[in-house]
Design a protein around this motif. Structure first.
Motif, short mmCIF file in Angstrom:
data_model
loop_
_atom_site.label_atom_id
_atom_site.label_comp_id
_atom_site.label_asym_id
_atom_site.label_seq_id
_atom_site.Cartn_x
_atom_site.Cartn_y
_atom_site.Cartn_z
N THR A 31 14.71 53.81 49.34
CA THR A 31 15.52 54.41 50.40
C THR A 31 15.89 55.81 49.96
N SER A 84 19.25 51.42 57.13
CA SER A 84 18.16 51.95 56.30
C SER A 84 17.73 50.90 55.27
N ASN A 135 13.72 50.67 64.84
CA ASN A 135 13.67 51.25 63.50
C ASN A 135 13.13 50.23 62.50
N THR A 156 20.53 59.45 54.34
CA THR A 156 19.96 58.36 55.12
C THR A 156 18.96 58.82 56.15
N GLN A 205 24.63 52.84 59.46
CA GLN A 205 23.34 53.52 59.30
C GLN A 205 22.75 53.23 57.93
N LEU A 210 10.12 59.31 55.09
CA LEU A 210 10.55 57.95 55.46
C LEU A 210 9.34 57.11 55.80
N ILE A 212 16.91 57.69 59.07
CA ILE A 212 16.58 56.70 60.09
C ILE A 212 16.15 57.47 61.33
#
Lengths: 290, 232, 587
Positions: free
Chosen positions: C411, C487, C426, C415, C483, C195, C417
């Motif tokens: 992305t 993202s 975030n 997910t 969520q 990420l 995060i």
């Protein structure tokens, strides 16, 4: 360095290497099946030695019954370690790193606990006495025992893994834990069995080595990094790697001990670990899992 | 044979399957079709006990929900998982052996022979490492491995994925043979045509819900299926 | 105003505490020990708690600092107090080395490596008698400061005062650093390195910085310890000390500064309290570590709910979302992309083109190679063959964070995060910046303005996806659909020219998928180039200008949604042989 010295050190190195191979094998099997590194593995070796010493000095049992005690003691402690520090964490999100911490803490607990209760003074016990000589080369019977028993154990493990149902289940989980669960293997149970067996193996190794090296509560702490070296260089998860590398490292340490102090020799071997991690993390055989 | 009621499956915050109910009789093959992410795999995993599931699952009168996966296999459910997941480092024969849970050694030999009869290619390769098999052979192995536990219900998750049409045809025939022996088969397949030709009945899933169901022959003529898949 | 108050308060503590403890050298000794342990705990916490890398060998840094100080004082005659400025350097250098090693090895291997490195140093220091005098150690005379002594101030009083000053300075610096983009990068790396890379964080550099800093602080702690122990021995490299540092960081509270300070105090006081069971001390520490890890992983600070509550962002210089336009990027081209895994051809000679401002869908049945293609384009997988170019320039083989800085942001399907950070934090973490350690610690007007601008941007992206109201909530507490939106906000904050979305609709129900579709449409209106891989064909057909279809790793078809959905080859790929039975109506 004379030829005789080389041969003598080769013999000693093979025995020492056999013990490293056995310890590393347990460590790498636990990694292959549970995907965790048991930092307390070295202490299970020490517990085996302690069991042997207690059996012989407190209960006045013979060597072999005390060896049995060593195996049982190490296996029992391994079972506790699994129950407290490993099994409940495997399903958690950050489980694998938490297991690092718990097994590290347990290794300290066992080490310092034994030190506090038993005291630091070395204890000597005798295993199989006597020796055989081939000219100037001397092989103590205990060393024969280590090599011989080691071979028997390795063959037995190979047999179990290849021919028995539980062995195949273990290999299946190491290959794909998901598929093993899908086909109905009781993955949790087999994982615990593997962990306890590895612990018992470490304890057995402790019991056969203590007559050679003497017992102190620090023998576990001293051997764990050696074991890591073997497992990383040999390839994490590779049984062949563990055995081959164990013998090589044992020989290397034996030869180094003639050239330099034991500590410096260890430092060089530890350096090998760091170099391997930086250059080829999957180990010499390339079959390890990073 | 299999009765599922109100099955709901979650992966953490995601609800993959909602309130699904279906029935399968012995000797019947049923297909779950639908686009990817519709929840087909999740249903199979939920029945085997590999996913967090709510609802009731009863196999041949035996309550499965609440049991761990290995107990459900003992009760007669078997799965050939998506992606096959054969034990690559072990031989074909060893793969079969691992699948033979709760069987005596003699029975295991007899079952293996039966599998070799069903899958002659596997017999030829029985001492070969499973990882070296072709995709189609691995799929056969995964199915044979699942059959080694003498299941009452065989579940196949995307068995034709990435396989050549000729192998796909073999699998369709295999499913027919298995149902003739009294086995119940539950098939999750993205490829609607294959699924409908290999099954007696089918259910269509969409975002975790059972959208429609019926006899496979009828669904195969239904233009609504095309809409379900291609989104309009 | 607030900082002036804090400075005065700190100055007060630095003077008042030693003054108050004047007649009790014994307790001042314990207090100094607490300061040393607190510093050491902070250093361990920096790496273990804030970065998420477990180190079993931090004693190596501590020992290096202590020996550096002792050697400079004893061999070179330098003034001890000056060595405090130099002693952190060897620790920092070792930290840089270890930081680079972290690239290769994570998790367990990192722990083994640090344990081993400390052991090697332990042995070297023990054996290089000429340099270090081995087990005998190096003696250092008590470093008096003449003019303070002449004023009648006791040694331990100014020692403690200086120690407290150092501790407060380090804490102040760390607080600033952790609240800065640098600290935010660590938080993201801790959660998920991919990420971090995808939003432009140079993860290697960030890790090296963290561990070097950690090493420097530990070295400083070691140096500060010298006047208390007066003889530095190899025991300072022992794994027992590393374990103590770990315990302080964890027991006090991972990822809290106050926790390490508390931990330091507890551990300095404990041995005194447990003196009668001195032999069992380390065993008890080990037991404590085990209990804390199993039962209360948040440590003491967790018990007292000292976790920083997410600050509701000030809507200061709000760049309103209506101002958010995306700069027209350049075309992106993929030629002959292939990826082979052993014998399996996952992707085979795929060519794609994305024009600026387009929304392009990438679809195909299961196993078609869509996600693999995405990973290849975004730098997360190295292609076996083929080329990716952006605006005419080749970008094949660049690391993901470099691609992100060039404007290519992706992305993830599952997910990613940072669940423990607030929603706002975030997004803020993804806003590009060029801050350094120095600018972050120094602060100042320019820095504050830049921070305010970044916060404003983050606020705008958050409102773009419709999550403004939940800005202060913990990200992990959001429902799944939100969520996903978060993202996307995070990806937007990284200032993409091309946004690659990996199955954004997976796991969403109808309502959530609708919200996603309308968000993507509004982004398209603002000029963003979007590439979507997904299975939700309804959504893809609705929002895409063009669609590529992959099957079995190869290009199958491309064209407008209308063309694709009527393409017989596509229908066959998804449903089977041409679905051309009687009575079937083609749309």
């Amino acid at each position: 360095m004379t030829w005789d010295l080389i041969l003598q050190q080769t013999v000693n190195g093979v025995a020492h290497g056999m013990s490293l191979a056995l310890i590393a094998l347990g460590l790498t099997m636990v990694f292959g099946v549970l995907h965790i590194i048991n930092f307390a593995h070295g202490e299970l070796y020490m517990i085996g030695g302690l069991g042997l010493v207690i059996g012989m000095t407190h209960f006045h049992l013979g060597y072999v019954p005390s060896l049995a005690l060593a195996i049982v003691a190490a296996g029992a402690i391994a079972w506790l370690v699994d129950g407290v520090g490993v099994r409940p964490l495997l399903d958690q999100k950050d489980g694998h790193s938490t297991v690092l911490l718990t097994t590290f803490a347990i290794s300290m607990l066992l080490n310092e606990g034994a030190l506090a209760i038993w005291g630091p003074s070395p204890v000597r016990v005798d295993g199989f006495e006597g020796l055989t000589s081939f000219g100037p080369i001397v092989v103590t019977n205990q060393r024969w025992f280590v090599i011989g028993l080691g071979l028997v154990v390795l063959i037995a493990i190979e047999f179990i893994l290849r021919r028995t149902h539980i062995g195949k289940s273990v290999r299946a989980i190491a290959s794909s834990a998901y598929a093993a669960e899908v086909v109905g293997v009781n993955v949790r149970k087999v994982r615990t069995i593997t962990f306890v067996a590895a612990g018992a193996l470490a304890g057995l190794t402790g019991g056969v080595m203590v007559p050679i090296t003497m017992f102190t509560p620090s023998i576990g702490h001293n051997i764990i990094i050696d074991a890591f070296v073997v497992v990383v260089v040999g390839g994490m998860g590779s049984a062949t790697g563990a055995v081959v590398c164990g013998l090589l490292v044992g020989l290397a340490q034996a030869y180094l001990s003639t050239l330099t102090s034991e500590q410096i020799g260890s430092a060089m071997v530890y350096g090998l670990l760091l170099i391997t991690l930086l250059v080829r993390p999957t180990g010499l055989t390339g079959r390890g899992r990073a | 044979m299999l009765e599922v009621n109100g099955l709901t499956i979650r992966y953490g915050p995601v609800r993959a399957v909602s309130d699904l109910s279906l029935v399968i009789k012995g000797g019947e093959s049923v297909a779950l079709i639908g686009a990817n992410g519709a929840g087909k795999s999740s249903v199979l995993r939920g029945i085997l006990g590999l996913a967090q599931a709510g609802g009731s699952i009863v196999l041949d009168g035996c309550k499965l929900d609440g049991l761990p996966a290995h107990r459900r296999v003992l009760s007669g459910v078997a799965l050939s998982p998506e992606g096959r997941h054969i034990f690559a480092g072990m031989t074909v024969a060893e793969n079969l052996a691992v699948g033979a849970v709760n069987v005596t050694d003699d029975e295991q030999r007899r079952l293996a022979d039966e599998m070799y009869g069903l899958f002659p290619r596997l017999f030829e390769r029985r001492e070969q490492e499973a990882g070296s098999l072709s995709g189609g052979e691995q799929q056969m192995l995964a199915i044979a491995r699942a059959l080694m536990s003498k299941p009452k219900l065989l579940m196949l998750d995307e068995p034709t994925l990435g396989l050549a049409p000729i192998i796909v045809a073999q699998i369709v025939v295999l499913i027919e043979n298995l149902t003739k022996r009294g086995l119940a088969v539950l098939l999750a397949e993205q490829n609607a045509e294959v699924a409908l030709s290999a099954s007696d009945r089918a259910y269509v899933l969409e975002t975790g819900y059972l959208k429609r169901g019926g006899a496979s022959r009828d669904l195969a003529e239904d233009p609504a299926i095309q809409a379900d898949y291609l989104g309009f | 105003m607030k900082s002036l108050l804090l400075i005065l308060l700190s100055a007060g503590v630095v003077v008042a505490v030693p003054a108050a403890m004047g007649g009790y050298p014994y307790y001042m000794g314990v207090a100094v020990y607490a300061v040393v342990l607190a510093l050491f705990g902070l250093s361990v916490n920096l790496t273990v708690g804030y970065l998420g890398y477990i180190s079993f060998g931090h004693a190596a840094f501590f020992g290096l600092g202590a020996y550096a100080s002792a050697m400079l004082t004893s061999y070179l005659g330098m003034n001890y107090w000056l060595t405090l400025l130099l002693a952190p350097l060897p620790g920092a250098l070792l930290g840089v080395l270890v930081g680079f090693a972290s690239l290769r090895v994570g998790g367990a291997y990192f722990a083994i490596a640090t344990l081993t490195a400390a052991e090697i140093l332990h042995i070297l220091v023990n054996n290089l008698m000429d340099l270090t005098r081995g087990p005998l150690g190096i003696r250092v005379p008590r470093p008096k400061i003449e003019f303070l002594a002449n004023l009648g101030i006791d040694f331990y009083q100014y020692y403690l005062g200086i120690g407290l000053l150092v501790l407060l300075l380090v804490v102040a610096g760390l607080r600033r650093l952790l609240a800065s983009p640098i600290g935010r990068s660590w938080a993201v790396i801790k959660e998920s390195a991919p990420l971090a890379e995808s939003i432009g964080i140079a993860t290697l550099r960030s890790r090296v910085l963290n561990i070097a800093l950690s090493g420097a602080i530990a070295g400083l702690a070691g140096a500060l310890f010298v006047p208390r122990t007066l003889v530095v021995t190899p025991e300072l490299f022992s794994s027992g000390l590393s374990a103590t540092g770990l315990l302080i960081a964890i027991l006090g509270g991972k990822a809290t500064l106050i926790g390490s300070i508390l931990g330091g105090v507890v551990f300095a006081a404990l041995p005194e309290a447990l003196r009668f069971i001195e032999e069992y001390r380390m065993a008890i520490f080990a037991l404590l570590l085990l209990l804390v890890v199993r039962i209360q992983p948040n440590g003491l600070a967790g018990l007292m709910s000292f976790r920083r509550r997410a600050r509701a962002p000030e809507v200061a210089t709000a760049t309103t979302s209506s101002d958010l336009m995306f700069k027209p990027g350049e075309a992106m081209e993929v030629k002959g992309l292939s990826k082979q895994f052993g014998g399996l051809k996952a992707v085979s000679a795929v060519s794609l083109r994305f024009e600026p401002g387009e929304t392009v869908g990438l679809i195909g049945p299961n196993g078609a190679g869509k996600t693999t293609s995405l990973s290849l384009i975004s730098g997360f997988l190295a292609p076996s063959a083929g080329e990716v170019s952006f605006g005419g320039k080749s970008v094949s083989g660049l690391a993901p964070h470099r691609l992100a800085r060039l404007g290519l942001v992706r992305t993830f399907q599952h997910t990613a995060i940072c669940g423990r950070l607030s929603v706002f934090d975030n997004v803020l973490a993804a806003v590009p910046n060029t801050e350094t350690v120095f600018t972050a610690i120094r602060g100042g007007q320019g820095y504050r303005e830049r921070e305010a601008r970044r916060r404003g941007l983050a606020q705008a992206y958050l409102s773009q996806v419709g999550l403004s109201e939940r800005a202060a909530d913990e990200a992990g507490s959001l429902p799944y659909g939100d969520q996903k939106l978060l993202s996307i906000a995070v990806a937007l904050a990284a200032q993409p020219k091309v946004l690659l979305l990996d199955e954004p609709a997976a796991g969403l129900n109808h309502t959530e998928a609708r919200a996603l579709a309308s968000l993507l449409k509004s982004l398209r209106e603002r000029g963003l180039t979007i590439v979507i891989v997904d299975h939700n064909l309804k959504m893809i057909m609705e929002i895409s200008d063009r669609i590529y279809v992959l099957n079995r790793g190869e290009s199958l078809a491309d064209g407008s949604p209308q063309e694709v959905r009527n393409n017989p080859a596509v229908i066959e790929a998804y449903l089977g042989t041409v679905w051309n039975k009687e009575g079937v109506v083609h749309a």
